[in-house]
Design a protein around this motif. Sequence first.
Motif, mmCIF file in Angstrom:
data_model
loop_
_atom_site.group_PDB
_atom_site.id
_atom_site.type_symbol
_atom_site.label_atom_id
_atom_site.label_comp_id
_atom_site.label_asym_id
_atom_site.label_seq_id
_atom_site.Cartn_x
_atom_site.Cartn_y
_atom_site.Cartn_z
ATOM 1 N N GLN A 1 -27.114 4.031 45.508
ATOM 2 C CA GLN A 1 -26.473 4.313 44.231
ATOM 3 C C GLN A 1 -27.341 5.247 43.383
ATOM 4 O O GLN A 1 -26.842 6.223 42.813
ATOM 5 C CB GLN A 1 -26.208 3.025 43.455
ATOM 6 N N LYS A 2 -28.634 4.971 43.306
ATOM 7 C CA LYS A 2 -29.534 5.838 42.528
ATOM 8 C C LYS A 2 -29.532 7.256 43.092
ATOM 9 O O LYS A 2 -29.480 8.232 42.333
ATOM 10 C CB LYS A 2 -30.962 5.273 42.530
ATOM 11 N N TRP A 3 -29.569 7.388 44.393
ATOM 12 C CA TRP A 3 -29.559 8.698 45.041
ATOM 13 C C TRP A 3 -28.250 9.421 44.730
ATOM 14 O O TRP A 3 -28.254 10.600 44.392
ATOM 15 C CB TRP A 3 -29.763 8.517 46.540
ATOM 16 N N MET A 4 -27.135 8.700 44.858
ATOM 17 C CA MET A 4 -25.827 9.306 44.596
ATOM 18 C C MET A 4 -25.710 9.761 43.135
ATOM 19 O O MET A 4 -25.116 10.797 42.855
ATOM 20 C CB MET A 4 -24.693 8.316 44.919
ATOM 21 N N ASN A 5 -26.270 8.989 42.224
ATOM 22 C CA ASN A 5 -26.200 9.364 40.814
ATOM 23 C C ASN A 5 -26.932 10.667 40.525
ATOM 24 O O ASN A 5 -26.597 11.368 39.587
ATOM 25 C CB ASN A 5 -26.750 8.247 39.923
ATOM 26 N N LYS A 6 -27.914 11.005 41.345
ATOM 27 C CA LYS A 6 -28.653 12.258 41.179
ATOM 28 C C LYS A 6 -27.859 13.461 41.694
ATOM 29 O O LYS A 6 -28.023 14.572 41.216
ATOM 30 C CB LYS A 6 -29.980 12.207 41.934
ATOM 31 N N PHE A 7 -27.000 13.228 42.688
ATOM 32 C CA PHE A 7 -26.341 14.348 43.372
ATOM 33 C C PHE A 7 -24.850 14.461 43.116
ATOM 34 O O PHE A 7 -24.250 15.432 43.536
ATOM 35 C CB PHE A 7 -26.588 14.264 44.878
ATOM 36 N N THR A 8 -24.266 13.495 42.477
ATOM 37 C CA THR A 8 -22.812 13.583 42.254
ATOM 38 C C THR A 8 -22.493 13.507 40.781
ATOM 39 O O THR A 8 -23.273 13.175 39.962
ATOM 40 C CB THR A 8 -22.047 12.468 42.998
#
Length: 139
Positions: free
Chosen positions: A132-139
Amino acid sequence: MNPPDNFYTLKGYSLLEQTKITSSMEDYLEMICRLHHDEHPIRIKELAECLHVKPSSASKMAGNLKSQGLVEFEKYGTVSLTEDGMQLGEYLLFRHEVLHRFFCYINQNTDELEQVEKVEHFMNPQTVYNIQKWMNKFT
């Protein structure tokens, strides 16, 4: 060459976890939580239809979830979540959504339901939160 001693079969890892609910129980609880958000009484017939199973199977699983303290259920009645069931169910919905977003993003499509359903039970919470943290950075 000495074989590593920290590898197990999938079944072996499952036995190590000592979890109180199975993957199937998670699927049912996730759907009950999803239906609960519609704010109407959840009947076994509706639950069975949503999961493409027989009502007798849904009834048996509701009884199993009741014995774990996750739902309230009386035969021929409705299914409702306990506080513990709601807490776990909300996490299961969260996990599902995070993984669905992740797989759709990396595969560049809009529907990865089947893949999510196949892998979600094997993801630990730390990994889900990190995705989730990773996705929040890229989406």
